[in-house]
Design a protein around this motif. Structure first.
Motif, PDB file in Angstrom:
ATOM      1  N   LEU A  14      39.706 -41.642 -44.843  1.00  0.00           N
ATOM      2  CA  LEU A  14      39.564 -43.074 -45.111  1.00  0.00           C
ATOM      3  C   LEU A  14      39.565 -43.221 -47.045  1.00  0.00           C
ATOM      4  CD1 LEU A  14      41.841 -45.808 -46.056  1.00  0.00           C
ATOM      5  CD2 LEU A  14      39.765 -46.776 -44.497  1.00  0.00           C
ATOM      6  N   TYR A  15      38.033 -42.892 -46.195  1.00  0.00           N
ATOM      7  CA  TYR A  15      37.316 -43.874 -47.928  1.00  0.00           C
ATOM      8  C   TYR A  15      37.178 -42.338 -48.558  1.00  0.00           C
ATOM      9  CZ  TYR A  15      35.455 -47.990 -45.604  1.00  0.00           C
ATOM     10  OH  TYR A  15      36.036 -49.364 -44.694  1.00  0.00           O
ATOM     11  N   THR A  16      36.796 -41.519 -48.010  1.00  0.00           N
ATOM     12  CA  THR A  16      37.184 -40.040 -48.902  1.00  0.00           C
ATOM     13  C   THR A  16      38.244 -39.717 -49.597  1.00  0.00           C
ATOM     14  OG1 THR A  16      35.491 -38.510 -47.156  1.00  0.00           O
ATOM     15  CG2 THR A  16      36.392 -37.427 -49.006  1.00  0.00           C
ATOM     16  N   SER A  17      39.314 -39.683 -49.143  1.00  0.00           N
ATOM     17  CA  SER A  17      40.503 -39.143 -49.300  1.00  0.00           C
ATOM     18  C   SER A  17      40.948 -40.624 -50.966  1.00  0.00           C
ATOM     19  CB  SER A  17      42.004 -39.346 -48.766  1.00  0.00           C
ATOM     20  OG  SER A  17      41.430 -40.532 -47.982  1.00  0.00           O
ATOM     21  N   ALA A  18      40.703 -41.778 -50.197  1.00  0.00           N
ATOM     22  CA  ALA A  18      40.680 -42.823 -51.838  1.00  0.00           C
ATOM     23  C   ALA A  18      39.836 -42.375 -52.581  1.00  0.00           C
ATOM     24  CB  ALA A  18      40.583 -44.467 -50.859  1.00  0.00           C
ATOM     25  N   ILE A  19      38.835 -42.035 -52.246  1.00  0.00           N
ATOM     26  CA  ILE A  19      38.129 -41.692 -53.759  1.00  0.00           C
ATOM     27  C   ILE A  19      38.386 -40.616 -54.258  1.00  0.00           C
ATOM     28  CG2 ILE A  19      36.088 -41.163 -54.096  1.00  0.00           C
ATOM     29  CD1 ILE A  19      34.233 -42.637 -51.726  1.00  0.00           C
ATOM     30  N   ILE A  20      38.841 -39.938 -53.195  1.00  0.00           N
ATOM     31  CA  ILE A  20      39.248 -38.433 -54.410  1.00  0.00           C
ATOM     32  C   ILE A  20      40.534 -39.133 -54.961  1.00  0.00           C
ATOM     33  CG2 ILE A  20      40.379 -36.079 -54.420  1.00  0.00           C
ATOM     34  CD1 ILE A  20      38.791 -36.208 -51.666  1.00  0.00           C
ATOM     35  N   ILE A  21      41.740 -39.553 -54.548  1.00  0.00           N
ATOM     36  CA  ILE A  21      42.752 -39.922 -55.542  1.00  0.00           C
ATOM     37  C   ILE A  21      42.592 -41.127 -56.883  1.00  0.00           C
ATOM     38  CG2 ILE A  21      45.038 -41.282 -55.056  1.00  0.00           C
ATOM     39  CD1 ILE A  21      44.634 -39.268 -52.302  1.00  0.00           C
ATOM     40  N   THR A  22      41.434 -41.892 -56.176  1.00  0.00           N
ATOM     41  CA  THR A  22      41.355 -42.832 -56.890  1.00  0.00           C
ATOM     42  C   THR A  22      40.297 -42.384 -58.363  1.00  0.00           C
ATOM     43  OG1 THR A  22      40.800 -45.186 -55.371  1.00  0.00           O
ATOM     44  CG2 THR A  22      39.805 -45.110 -57.748  1.00  0.00           C
ATOM     45  N   LEU A  23      39.623 -41.325 -57.811  1.00  0.00           N
ATOM     46  CA  LEU A  23      39.191 -41.134 -59.068  1.00  0.00           C
ATOM     47  C   LEU A  23      40.558 -39.801 -60.683  1.00  0.00           C
ATOM     48  CD1 LEU A  23      35.643 -38.883 -57.548  1.00  0.00           C
ATOM     49  CD2 LEU A  23      35.806 -40.996 -58.830  1.00  0.00           C
ATOM     50  N   PHE A  24      41.005 -39.235 -59.572  1.00  0.00           N
ATOM     51  CA  PHE A  24      41.670 -38.924 -60.065  1.00  0.00           C
ATOM     52  C   PHE A  24      43.234 -39.286 -61.041  1.00  0.00           C
ATOM     53  CE2 PHE A  24      46.566 -37.175 -59.926  1.00  0.00           C
ATOM     54  CZ  PHE A  24      46.707 -36.181 -60.370  1.00  0.00           C
ATOM     55  N   VAL A  25      42.951 -40.955 -60.140  1.00  0.00           N
ATOM     56  CA  VAL A  25      44.088 -42.053 -61.060  1.00  0.00           C
ATOM     57  C   VAL A  25      42.736 -41.900 -62.199  1.00  0.00           C
ATOM     58  CG1 VAL A  25      44.796 -44.083 -61.314  1.00  0.00           C
ATOM     59  CG2 VAL A  25      45.033 -42.840 -58.798  1.00  0.00           C
ATOM     60  N   LEU A  26      41.537 -42.521 -62.596  1.00  0.00           N
ATOM     61  CA  LEU A  26      41.151 -42.553 -63.582  1.00  0.00           C
ATOM     62  C   LEU A  26      40.901 -41.304 -64.640  1.00  0.00           C
ATOM     63  CD1 LEU A  26      37.878 -44.646 -61.706  1.00  0.00           C
ATOM     64  CD2 LEU A  26      39.811 -45.417 -63.185  1.00  0.00           C
ATOM     65  N   SER A 202      47.564 -34.286 -50.165  1.00  0.00           N
ATOM     66  CA  SER A 202      49.175 -33.394 -50.288  1.00  0.00           C
ATOM     67  C   SER A 202      49.669 -34.231 -50.150  1.00  0.00           C
ATOM     68  CB  SER A 202      49.318 -32.490 -49.661  1.00  0.00           C
ATOM     69  OG  SER A 202      50.284 -31.803 -49.463  1.00  0.00           O
ATOM     70  N   THR A 203      49.749 -35.167 -48.861  1.00  0.00           N
ATOM     71  CA  THR A 203      51.184 -36.280 -48.715  1.00  0.00           C
ATOM     72  C   THR A 203      51.181 -36.892 -50.112  1.00  0.00           C
ATOM     73  OG1 THR A 203      50.769 -35.964 -46.147  1.00  0.00           O
ATOM     74  CG2 THR A 203      51.992 -38.110 -47.195  1.00  0.00           C
ATOM     75  N   CYS A 204      49.917 -37.414 -50.877  1.00  0.00           N
ATOM     76  CA  CYS A 204      49.891 -38.397 -51.516  1.00  0.00           C
ATOM     77  C   CYS A 204      50.878 -38.023 -53.245  1.00  0.00           C
ATOM     78  CB  CYS A 204      48.442 -38.871 -52.052  1.00  0.00           C
ATOM     79  SG  CYS A 204      47.962 -40.385 -53.119  1.00  0.00           S
ATOM     80  N   ALA A 205      50.503 -36.884 -52.972  1.00  0.00           N
ATOM     81  CA  ALA A 205      51.557 -35.848 -54.894  1.00  0.00           C
ATOM     82  C   ALA A 205      52.051 -35.549 -53.892  1.00  0.00           C
ATOM     83  CB  ALA A 205      50.239 -34.308 -54.555  1.00  0.00           C
ATOM     84  N   GLY A 206      52.769 -35.161 -52.883  1.00  0.00           N
ATOM     85  CA  GLY A 206      53.830 -34.727 -52.565  1.00  0.00           C
ATOM     86  C   GLY A 206      54.715 -36.627 -52.857  1.00  0.00           C
ATOM     87  N   VAL A 207      54.607 -37.293 -52.807  1.00  0.00           N
ATOM     88  CA  VAL A 207      54.676 -38.650 -51.968  1.00  0.00           C
ATOM     89  C   VAL A 207      54.806 -39.222 -54.654  1.00  0.00           C
ATOM     90  CG1 VAL A 207      55.191 -41.043 -51.759  1.00  0.00           C
ATOM     91  CG2 VAL A 207      54.475 -39.050 -50.096  1.00  0.00           C
ATOM     92  N   ALA A 208      54.358 -39.182 -54.662  1.00  0.00           N
ATOM     93  CA  ALA A 208      53.847 -39.245 -56.084  1.00  0.00           C
ATOM     94  C   ALA A 208      54.863 -38.690 -57.265  1.00  0.00           C
ATOM     95  CB  ALA A 208      52.354 -39.037 -56.823  1.00  0.00           C
ATOM     96  N   THR A 209      55.137 -37.275 -56.091  1.00  0.00           N
ATOM     97  CA  THR A 209      55.676 -36.826 -57.168  1.00  0.00           C
ATOM     98  C   THR A 209      57.419 -37.477 -57.412  1.00  0.00           C
ATOM     99  OG1 THR A 209      55.192 -35.413 -57.166  1.00  0.00           O
ATOM    100  CG2 THR A 209      57.177 -34.475 -57.350  1.00  0.00           C
ATOM    101  N   THR A 210      58.135 -37.963 -56.131  1.00  0.00           N
ATOM    102  CA  THR A 210      58.958 -38.717 -55.135  1.00  0.00           C
ATOM    103  C   THR A 210      59.146 -39.911 -56.030  1.00  0.00           C
ATOM    104  OG1 THR A 210      59.317 -37.960 -53.561  1.00  0.00           O
ATOM    105  CG2 THR A 210      60.733 -39.291 -53.221  1.00  0.00           C
ATOM    106  N   VAL A 453      49.801 -48.825 -53.838  1.00  0.00           N
ATOM    107  CA  VAL A 453      48.510 -48.994 -54.882  1.00  0.00           C
ATOM    108  C   VAL A 453      48.103 -47.653 -55.349  1.00  0.00           C
ATOM    109  CG1 VAL A 453      46.602 -49.496 -56.575  1.00  0.00           C
ATOM    110  CG2 VAL A 453      48.078 -51.830 -54.802  1.00  0.00           C
ATOM    111  N   LEU A 454      47.911 -46.587 -54.958  1.00  0.00           N
ATOM    112  CA  LEU A 454      47.447 -45.439 -55.267  1.00  0.00           C
ATOM    113  C   LEU A 454      48.394 -44.471 -55.123  1.00  0.00           C
ATOM    114  CD1 LEU A 454      43.715 -44.708 -52.295  1.00  0.00           C
ATOM    115  CD2 LEU A 454      43.924 -45.294 -54.792  1.00  0.00           C
ATOM    116  N   ILE A 455      49.179 -44.945 -54.283  1.00  0.00           N
ATOM    117  CA  ILE A 455      50.364 -43.485 -54.803  1.00  0.00           C
ATOM    118  C   ILE A 455      51.594 -43.881 -55.851  1.00  0.00           C
ATOM    119  CG2 ILE A 455      52.193 -43.024 -54.350  1.00  0.00           C
ATOM    120  CD1 ILE A 455      51.723 -43.609 -51.184  1.00  0.00           C
TER     121      ILE A 455
END
Length: 628
Positions: A14-26, A202-210, A453-455
């Motif tokens: 949870l924490y690692t994926s949330a941090i990575i995706i948050t950094l990507f968004v930033l 991977s899921t977050c990227a796929g869902v974000a694409t949709t 929110v992250l997606i």
């Protein structure tokens, strides 16, 4: 209650994926052009070096699915042998589309056939207007190709594997659970954490694409019907509004929220399709369905393995390879979701539902929507190809503009896309919440909000970065899918090992049960033969004894009683046989009785009666008497 290692594992993911995706968004928010340039560099490298890999494994998933479905493995059930499906077949199929491909159908159902009509796949070259019919057929065929069997191949592998380990092996609903046959307890360690982390990203990227595709189409529809301009600001506003709306659905849960919205949207999408079918060139569309199905079936093998090793013009990377990567990036989400709703189904039923039904729906949907757009283009009514190549998200609405009741049908299309958007967001938040809470089937509302929110943030920065639009979404899907594509290959091995072991175990149990039944039957037959042999020996011994005492004029009568025999219910003393008549033995069931005067005769008794020859007829008359 989850153990400490499970809690530690879920917390890490949870924490690692949330941090990575948050950094990507930033990153995308602060420097979108740098993000876009970096992603494009990664994209070019992946297509050049791994395009062949995507093409190969996409077909491998389908072959594997059909093989296990038609073999005896297909009889194994996703759960205990007594489990049965929780949802009706229609609702189950509907929820498959709620997993997000409903959005893809609506967006690309018109756009793809038109795009491939004007920009055909490698190996095709058309001159218009003479080759318009053949070009249209190829456009429809490739549209179905990208949303048919291959789209659902990866989904079926993930869904099947996770349903199997979850309901048959009692493992958590995590991607790492699928690797237990290969890794054993290591799935609870760093290797399992790494697998689940890749699956979440991977899921977050796929869902974000949709999300991005849905926002683009809604933006296009709203700008088509209102004075609002179709731009990034409208798209971002739509993402924000939908993110808020899906929370209301998420609160209700799968059975109430998603299921009700899905059933409603199936009716609305069906109504929209029927409207286009009967207000457009109906006969042409019906003929197109038959032609497209036959063309797809006869060409699917060559399309699956056709690449451009000597004349690469980028078509496959921008189209076929993108779709395979998108579906693979999307597969942890769709797979976990359909695993959640598929408990109790057999593997054969699962594969048929997940591979064949959506493919048939793709043929019908693309033939109706794409066929109508192609007819408008070929007849010269409106330049659909110009719109598809400039503002792809507007193709559906320009097509509806050429049909009656444009405003009503466009509003209906916007509602359909919106509900698909909400159900996709709802399902995605549920799945990502489950993946980051040790496979919980009821992730907390806070987790759903976090992932929603992250997606939404990921989709937003993708639309903003590198010029935005569909190209940015394609880049994200292709890049994020590569690590997970390797996980899918090993998942194929894992599920193969599990079902092979379980089938062998089931066969062994059947053989043991059959052997036990055979042994029991042989034992019973041997006992019966022994009893008969003993009876015959006993009779012969009795005859010899009679002769020994000089009763050589005696004869042994055999008689079996029935319910109607008059002597039944009487004792031997009450029957009144003539003098010197001796009932020597009574065979009752499996026992031989030495009777006395008080022995009562029962139905089915087999009597051995010693009589003098001159008494024989009188005794037989008594025995033949029946109850009045």
């Amino acid at each position: 209650m989850p153990d400490q290692s499970s809690l530690s594992k879920s917390s890490f993911v949870l924490y690692t994926s949330a941090i990575i995706i948050t950094l990507f968004v930033l990153w995308g928010s602060i420097n979108p052009s740098h993000l876009g340039a970096t992603a494009n560099t990664a994209l070019d490298w992946i297509i050049t070096n791994f395009g062949w890999f995507y093409m190969t494994i996409a077909s491998m998933f389908i072959i594997f699915g059909f093989v296990i479905a038609v073999t005896p493995f297909g009889k194994l059930r996703l759960g205990k042998d007594t489990d049965r499906p929780e949802h009706s077949f229609v609702s189950w199929i509907g929820m498959l589309f709620a997993a997000g491909l409903g959005v893809g159908f609506v967006f690309f159902g018109v756009a793809e056939p038109i795009l491939y009509y004007s920009d055909p796949p490698p190996g095709y070259s058309f001159s218009f207007p003479g080759d318009a019919g053949e070009a249209a057929e190829v456009g429809l065929r490739y549209g179905v190709f990208h949303w048919g069997l291959h789209a659902w191949g990866a989904f079926s592998i993930v869904g099947l594997t996770l349903a199997y380990v979850q309901y048959r092996k009692n493992r958590p609903a995590l991607i790492s659970s699928a690797f237990y046959p290969l890794l054993g307890k290591k799935t609870d360690g760093w290797m399992g954490k790494g697998i689940d982390l890749l699956a979440v990203i991977s899921t977050c990227a796929g869902v974000a694409t949709t999300f991005g595709v849905s926002a683009m189409q809604l933006s296009g529809g709203i700008s088509f019907l209102t004075p609002l301009e179709n731009n990034i600001y409208l798209q971002l506003s739509i993402i924000a509004i939908i993110t808020i709306l899906f929370l209301f659905s998420a609160v209700r849960g799968i059975n109430k929220g998603i299921k009700r919205l899905t059933n409603l949207n199936l009716l609305l999408a069906g109504a929209l399709m029927l409207f286009v079918l009967f207000s457009g060139p109906t006969i042409t569309l019906l003929e197109s369905m038959v032609t497209t199905l036959g063309s797809y079936a006869s060409n699917v093998l060559s399309m699956s393995f056709s690449m451009e090793p000597y004349s690469d013009d980028g078509w496959l990377g921008a189209n076929t390879i993108f779709f395979w990567a998108w579906h693979m990036a999307w597969s942890p989400f769709v797979g976990l979701f359909i695993a959640r709703i598929s408990k109790g189904r057999t593997i054969r039923e699962f594969i048929a539902g997940v591979l064949l039904v959506p493919t048939l729906m793709a043929v019908i949907w693309f033939s109706v929507f794409g066929g109508t757009a192609l007819d408008i283009e070929i007849q010269g009514i409106f330049g659909m190809s110009d719109i598809a190549n400039s503002e792809v998200e507007l193709t559906l609405f320009y097509m509806l503009d050429q049909l009656p009741l444009t405003f009503i049908s466009s509003i209906l299309a916007i509602i359909v896309v919106s509900i698909f958007f909400v159900t996709s967001a709802d399902s995605a938040a549920f799945v990502l919440g489950s993946m980051t809470s040790n496979g919980s089937l009821n992730p907390s509302f806070k987790l759903k909000v976090l992932w929603g929110v992250l997606i939404a943030g990921t989709a937003s920065v993708l639309l903003v970065s590198g010029g935005g639009g569909l190209d940015a979404l394609q880049t994200a899907a292709l890049t994020a899918a590569l690590p997970f594509a390797f996980i899918l290959v090993f998942m194929l091995v894992a599920i193969g090992m599990m079902i092979t072991r379980d089938w062998k175990t089931a066969q062994r149990k059947k053989r043991h049960a059959h052997d036990d039944a055979l042994k029991q039957q042989m034992k019973e037959e041997a006992y019966e033969d022994l009893r008969k042999d003993l009876s015959e020996e006993w009779r012969e011994e009795l005859r010899r004894e009679l002769l020994a005492v000089g009763r050589n004029t005696a004869e042994m009568l055999h008689f079996q009683t029935t319910e109607d025999t008059a002597i039944v219910g009487k004792t031997l003393a009450e029957i009144g046989f003539p003098p010197h008549v001796n009932v020597s033995a009574i065979e009752r069931d499996e026992d031989v009785i030495s009777p006395t005067g008080s022995t009562k005769i029962e139905p089915g008794d087999y009597l051995y009666i010693l009589v003098e020859i001159q008494q024989k007829e009188a005794v037989q008359d008594i025995l033949r008497e029946t109850k009045v």
